[in-house]
Write a protein that holds these residues in place. Structure first.
Motif, PDB file in Angstrom:
ATOM      1  N   PHE A   1       0.836  -1.200   0.000  1.00 60.30           N
ATOM      2  CA  PHE A   1       0.000   0.000   0.000  1.00 60.30           C
ATOM      3  C   PHE A   1       0.869   1.248   0.000  1.00 60.30           C
ATOM      4  CE2 PHE A   1      -2.335  -3.358   2.125  1.00 60.30           C
ATOM      5  CZ  PHE A   1      -3.531  -3.340   1.433  1.00 60.30           C
ATOM      6  N   ASN A   2       0.334   2.339  -0.532  1.00 59.49           N
ATOM      7  CA  ASN A   2       0.955   3.657  -0.450  1.00 59.49           C
ATOM      8  C   ASN A   2       0.091   4.512   0.468  1.00 59.49           C
ATOM      9  OD1 ASN A   2       2.984   3.143  -2.473  1.00 59.49           O
ATOM     10  ND2 ASN A   2       1.364   3.295  -3.985  1.00 59.49           N
ATOM     11  N   ILE A   3       0.719   5.140   1.450  1.00 62.23           N
ATOM     12  CA  ILE A   3       0.005   6.060   2.331  1.00 62.23           C
ATOM     13  C   ILE A   3       0.294   7.466   1.827  1.00 62.23           C
ATOM     14  CG2 ILE A   3      -0.214   6.934   4.670  1.00 62.23           C
ATOM     15  CD1 ILE A   3       0.369   4.121   5.648  1.00 62.23           C
ATOM     16  N   ILE A   4      -0.767   8.179   1.455  1.00 61.79           N
ATOM     17  CA  ILE A   4      -0.651   9.494   0.827  1.00 61.79           C
ATOM     18  C   ILE A   4      -1.046  10.561   1.840  1.00 61.79           C
ATOM     19  CG2 ILE A   4      -1.447  10.950  -1.072  1.00 61.79           C
ATOM     20  CD1 ILE A   4      -2.324   8.222  -2.414  1.00 61.79           C
ATOM     21  N   GLN A   5      -0.091  11.390   2.243  1.00 63.50           N
ATOM     22  CA  GLN A   5      -0.391  12.489   3.161  1.00 63.50           C
ATOM     23  C   GLN A   5      -1.032  13.623   2.389  1.00 63.50           C
ATOM     24  OE1 GLN A   5       3.414  13.375   4.996  1.00 63.50           O
ATOM     25  NE2 GLN A   5       2.724  12.326   6.843  1.00 63.50           N
ATOM     26  N   GLN A   6      -2.113  14.143   2.941  1.00 67.94           N
ATOM     27  CA  GLN A   6      -2.784  15.281   2.318  1.00 67.94           C
ATOM     28  C   GLN A   6      -2.427  16.538   3.101  1.00 67.94           C
ATOM     29  OE1 GLN A   6      -6.564  13.977   0.088  1.00 67.94           O
ATOM     30  NE2 GLN A   6      -7.002  13.684   2.242  1.00 67.94           N
ATOM     31  N   ILE A   7      -1.726  17.437   2.453  1.00 68.22           N
ATOM     32  CA  ILE A   7      -1.327  18.698   3.074  1.00 68.22           C
ATOM     33  C   ILE A   7      -2.000  19.812   2.291  1.00 68.22           C
ATOM     34  CG2 ILE A   7       0.609  20.167   3.730  1.00 68.22           C
ATOM     35  CD1 ILE A   7       2.323  17.584   3.662  1.00 68.22           C
ATOM     36  N   PRO A   8      -3.120  20.320   2.797  1.00 63.16           N
ATOM     37  CA  PRO A   8      -3.851  21.349   2.045  1.00 63.16           C
ATOM     38  C   PRO A   8      -3.129  22.694   2.058  1.00 63.16           C
ATOM     39  CG  PRO A   8      -4.900  20.984   4.150  1.00 63.16           C
ATOM     40  CD  PRO A   8      -3.792  19.970   4.037  1.00 63.16           C
ATOM     41  N   GLN A   9      -3.277  23.430   0.984  1.00 65.51           N
ATOM     42  CA  GLN A   9      -2.729  24.776   0.860  1.00 65.51           C
ATOM     43  C   GLN A   9      -3.857  25.667   0.366  1.00 65.51           C
ATOM     44  OE1 GLN A   9       0.477  25.108  -1.938  1.00 65.51           O
ATOM     45  NE2 GLN A   9       0.857  27.235  -1.451  1.00 65.51           N
ATOM     46  N   ALA A  10      -4.348  26.539   1.235  1.00 65.17           N
ATOM     47  CA  ALA A  10      -5.452  27.426   0.878  1.00 65.17           C
ATOM     48  C   ALA A  10      -4.921  28.604   0.061  1.00 65.17           C
ATOM     49  CB  ALA A  10      -6.147  27.926   2.133  1.00 65.17           C
ATOM     50  N   VAL A  11      -5.495  28.796  -1.115  1.00 63.77           N
ATOM     51  CA  VAL A  11      -5.050  29.877  -2.004  1.00 63.77           C
ATOM     52  C   VAL A  11      -6.257  30.570  -2.631  1.00 63.77           C
ATOM     53  CG1 VAL A  11      -2.863  28.754  -2.576  1.00 63.77           C
ATOM     54  CG2 VAL A  11      -4.856  28.362  -4.008  1.00 63.77           C
ATOM     55  N   LYS A  12      -6.024  31.778  -3.113  1.00 64.32           N
ATOM     56  CA  LYS A  12      -7.002  32.505  -3.913  1.00 64.32           C
ATOM     57  C   LYS A  12      -6.367  32.673  -5.286  1.00 64.32           C
ATOM     58  CE  LYS A  12      -9.808  36.683  -3.987  1.00 64.32           C
ATOM     59  NZ  LYS A  12     -10.153  37.919  -3.268  1.00 64.32           N
ATOM     60  N   MET A  13      -7.113  32.286  -6.345  1.00 65.76           N
ATOM     61  CA  MET A  13      -6.559  32.300  -7.700  1.00 65.76           C
ATOM     62  C   MET A  13      -7.273  33.301  -8.590  1.00 65.76           C
ATOM     63  SD  MET A  13      -6.168  28.186  -8.208  1.00 65.76           S
ATOM     64  CE  MET A  13      -5.203  28.260  -9.688  1.00 65.76           C
ATOM     65  N   ASP A  14      -6.548  33.813  -9.557  1.00 60.71           N
ATOM     66  CA  ASP A  14      -7.126  34.684 -10.566  1.00 60.71           C
ATOM     67  C   ASP A  14      -7.971  33.819 -11.491  1.00 60.71           C
ATOM     68  OD1 ASP A  14      -7.176  35.895 -13.347  1.00 60.71           O
ATOM     69  OD2 ASP A  14      -6.351  37.570 -12.188  1.00 60.71           O
ATOM     70  N   PRO A  15      -9.255  34.138 -11.695  1.00 63.37           N
ATOM     71  CA  PRO A  15     -10.122  33.284 -12.509  1.00 63.37           C
ATOM     72  C   PRO A  15      -9.763  33.252 -13.989  1.00 63.37           C
ATOM     73  CG  PRO A  15     -11.285  35.286 -11.875  1.00 63.37           C
ATOM     74  CD  PRO A  15      -9.970  35.284 -11.150  1.00 63.37           C
ATOM     75  N   LYS A  16      -9.049  34.245 -14.477  1.00 69.85           N
ATOM     76  CA  LYS A  16      -8.704  34.279 -15.902  1.00 69.85           C
ATOM     77  C   LYS A  16      -7.378  33.603 -16.204  1.00 69.85           C
ATOM     78  CE  LYS A  16     -11.403  38.361 -16.810  1.00 69.85           C
ATOM     79  NZ  LYS A  16     -11.423  39.791 -16.799  1.00 69.85           N
ATOM     80  N   THR A  17      -6.382  33.828 -15.358  1.00 67.82           N
ATOM     81  CA  THR A  17      -5.044  33.309 -15.641  1.00 67.82           C
ATOM     82  C   THR A  17      -4.706  32.063 -14.830  1.00 67.82           C
ATOM     83  OG1 THR A  17      -3.994  34.662 -13.938  1.00 67.82           O
ATOM     84  CG2 THR A  17      -4.211  35.628 -16.154  1.00 67.82           C
ATOM     85  N   GLY A  18      -5.359  31.872 -13.693  1.00 72.17           N
ATOM     86  CA  GLY A  18      -5.040  30.747 -12.817  1.00 72.17           C
ATOM     87  C   GLY A  18      -3.859  31.014 -11.913  1.00 72.17           C
ATOM     88  N   ASP A  19      -3.328  32.246 -11.956  1.00 69.04           N
ATOM     89  CA  ASP A  19      -2.218  32.609 -11.076  1.00 69.04           C
ATOM     90  C   ASP A  19      -2.706  32.715  -9.635  1.00 69.04           C
ATOM     91  OD1 ASP A  19      -0.543  32.787 -13.272  1.00 69.04           O
ATOM     92  OD2 ASP A  19      -0.824  34.958 -13.490  1.00 69.04           O
ATOM     93  N   ILE A  20      -1.828  32.354  -8.703  1.00 67.62           N
ATOM     94  CA  ILE A  20      -2.162  32.477  -7.287  1.00 67.62           C
ATOM     95  C   ILE A  20      -2.014  33.929  -6.873  1.00 67.62           C
ATOM     96  CG2 ILE A  20      -1.478  31.829  -4.942  1.00 67.62           C
ATOM     97  CD1 ILE A  20      -0.660  29.111  -6.079  1.00 67.62           C
ATOM     98  N   ILE A  21      -3.111  34.512  -6.369  1.00 63.96           N
ATOM     99  CA  ILE A  21      -3.129  35.903  -5.938  1.00 63.96           C
ATOM    100  C   ILE A  21      -2.741  36.015  -4.469  1.00 63.96           C
ATOM    101  CG2 ILE A  21      -4.596  37.921  -5.564  1.00 63.96           C
ATOM    102  CD1 ILE A  21      -6.325  36.925  -7.904  1.00 63.96           C
ATOM    103  N   GLU A  22      -3.257  35.083  -3.660  1.00 65.10           N
ATOM    104  CA  GLU A  22      -3.044  35.148  -2.212  1.00 65.10           C
ATOM    105  C   GLU A  22      -2.998  33.738  -1.646  1.00 65.10           C
ATOM    106  OE1 GLU A  22      -5.195  37.298   1.629  1.00 65.10           O
ATOM    107  OE2 GLU A  22      -6.004  37.568  -0.372  1.00 65.10           O
ATOM    108  N   GLN A  23      -2.130  33.532  -0.648  1.00 57.91           N
ATOM    109  CA  GLN A  23      -2.077  32.272   0.083  1.00 57.91           C
ATOM    110  C   GLN A  23      -2.545  32.536   1.498  1.00 57.91           C
ATOM    111  OE1 GLN A  23       1.801  30.512  -0.139  1.00 57.91           O
ATOM    112  NE2 GLN A  23       1.610  30.071  -2.313  1.00 57.91           N
ATOM    113  N   TYR A  24      -3.414  31.662   1.987  1.00 54.96           N
ATOM    114  CA  TYR A  24      -3.939  31.816   3.340  1.00 54.96           C
ATOM    115  C   TYR A  24      -3.196  30.882   4.283  1.00 54.96           C
ATOM    116  CZ  TYR A  24      -7.854  33.863   0.770  1.00 54.96           C
ATOM    117  OH  TYR A  24      -8.627  34.621  -0.060  1.00 54.96           O
TER     118      TYR A  24
END
Length: 81
Positions: free
Chosen positions: A17-40
């Motif tokens: 088995f593979n144990i997959i750690q989930q490390i969430p990263q909260a971000v706000k993205m630009d809806p047109k370009t997909g660039d990250i605007i802000e990280q929370y």
């Protein structure tokens, strides 16, 4: 929560088995370009941003590739004992 696993999909794998750690990263993205605007950070997020409430890790079968929550593999492992 650890115990004997068994894959509910291929029904034979009890060892690989593979144990997959989930490390969430909260971000706000630009809806047109997909660039990250802000990280929370963990301490303060945007009023309309829901924080991650999923499991800390997931399990992948090393034989067939099924990815599920650990409880799925544990319950099938108990059933197949």
């Amino acid at each position: 929560m650890h115990g004997p696993y068994c894959c509910p999909n291929c029904k034979t794998n009890r060892t690989r088995f593979n144990i997959i750690q989930q490390i969430p990263q909260a971000v706000k993205m630009d809806p047109k370009t997909g660039d990250i605007i802000e990280q929370y950070g963990n301490e303060a997020s945007d009023l309309f941003h829901i924080s991650f409430k999923g499991p800390e890790f997931r399990v992948q079968c090393g034989a067939c590739g099924l990815v599920e929550d650990e409880t799925t593999f544990l319950k099938f492992g108990e059933y197949k004992r």
